[in-house]
Design an enzyme around this catalytic site. Structure first.
Site, PDB file in Angstrom:
ATOM      1  CG  HIS A 190      -0.758  -0.116   2.369  1.00 17.56           C
ATOM      2  ND1 HIS A 190      -0.016   1.218   2.896  1.00 17.56           N
ATOM      3  CD2 HIS A 190       0.565  -1.039   3.268  1.00 17.56           C
ATOM      4  CE1 HIS A 190       1.022   0.928   4.818  1.00 17.56           C
ATOM      5  NE2 HIS A 190       0.622  -0.268   4.532  1.00 17.56           N
ATOM      6  CG  ASN A 191      -0.659   4.620   1.009  1.00 14.59           C
ATOM      7  OD1 ASN A 191      -0.882   3.807   1.304  1.00 14.59           O
ATOM      8  ND2 ASN A 191      -1.268   5.746   0.391  1.00 14.59           N
TER       9      ASN A 191
END
Length: 345
Positions: free
Chosen positions: A242-243
């Site tokens: 994620h991210n």
């Protein structure tokens, strides 16, 4: 399919050296070539194969000297690898042409319009409010969640899963089993040490001209975006958490793993099984060698290797010392025994 050397030369803007009428009907590596094979040579270290090769036609860089005779017909080009790639693309378009039509059974939810030039394979599922560009190929058993955007000329091969709110650009290619937009690995322990899931409500953005290999996973952001910038190429079995943000024209080879919130710059190459810890930054124009472990940010362009990574010169010096350790150990033990004898005297 069979073509003469002259026809091949015309297709790749090359110059024939030898028999222009000789034909080729197959592709091969030069060391495995047979009569009828088409090969390429882009490095002088492979020139010695020309003396004994059975290949009929060989694409070769114009700046490579051939000092010994060869039975093959040569086609001189500026870049033999690129010329071979162009020919392979022509053949691929014939043996695996773009498909058309909507196979049944498949499902298209309310609010989604499938353009007429889209290919939609059997058992595909298209969610609500999905926007599909022109000439998109969606192979059987694909899942496209709600509110997904897919750009022009993008291909999703069999079994690709695209979670809701994902954006995929134009001219992308996602191979079988790719998962985009699954939840990031976010859990928070309470006072008793019990883990509770942290909702992942962000999305994934994949820009234009990105290719993603089979069974790669790209997690959605906890908040904001996980983003793959344009022209990046990702191999099979890569994990992007994620991210993460991956720069333009970067290459991630097989089994690379990026922990959450990692930023990789433009024109980087992470080779096989590189692991990168979370919340790090790798600057532009960095190459990381196979099985390396990146535990801290890399702020200077260059080549890195090892776990934890070191710049390549330091790594090579250390590796040379490691090879000498058994000998050094023997020397130290000999000196130790000598000192003990002296002390006894």
């Amino acid at each position: 399919m069979q073509f003469t050397a002259q026809q091949i030369a015309q297709a790749v803007n090359g110059t024939v050296v030898g028999n222009p009428d000789i034909t080729a009907n197959d592709f091969a590596k030069i060391e495995e070539a047979k009569p009828g094979s088409l090969c390429f040579v882009m490095d002088a270290k492979y020139v010695h194969y020309l003396a004994d090769t059975q290949a009929s036609v060989i694409l070769i860089n114009s700046d490579i000297a051939v000092e010994h005779p060869t039975s093959a017909t040569l086609i001189r080009v500026d870049n033999a690898r690129q010329a071979m790639a162009d020919l392979l693309k022509m053949v691929e378009d014939v043996i695996n042409p773009r498909r058309h039509g909507m196979e049944q059974p498949c499902f298209v939810a309310q609010g989604t319009t499938v353009p007429q030039d889209t290919y939609l394979g059997a058992f595909a599922y298209i969610g609500k409010n999905v926007r599909i560009g022109s000439n998109v190929q969606i192979y059987p058993h694909c899942y496209i969640g709600d509110n997904v955007i897919i750009g022009d000329n993008t291909t999703l091969y069999d079994g690709v899963k695209i979670y809701y709110n994902t954006r995929i650009g134009s001219n992308c290619m996602l191979h079988a089993g790719v998962v985009v937009g699954s939840d990031g690995f976010g859990f928070e322990p309470d006072k008793e040490g019990t883990y509770h899931k942290v909702p992942q409500i962000g999305d994934v953005i994949i820009e234009d001209d990105v290719e993603i290999g089979a069974n790669t996973t790209i997690d959605r952001a906890m908040m904001g975006h996980t983003i793959i910038h344009r022209n990046t190429k990702i191999d099979n079995l890569v994990q992007i958490a994620h991210n993460c943000a991956i720069g333009q024209s970067t290459v991630l080879c097989a089994q690379v793993g990026l922990a959450g919130s990692t930023t990789v710059g433009n024109h980087c190459i992470l080779t096989g099984q590189v692991g990168v810890a979370g919340h790090l930054e790798i600057t532009d124009n960095v190459i990381v060698g196979a099985q390396a472990g990146v535990a801290s940010s890399i702020k200077k362009q260059g080549i890195y290797q090892g776990s934890p990574v070191l710049d390549i010169m330091t790594f090579r010096k250390n590796a040379a010392i490691m090879k000498q350790l058994p000998e050094l150990r023997t020397m130290i033990m000999d000196h130790d025994r000598t000192l003990k004898k002296i002390n006894k005297q």
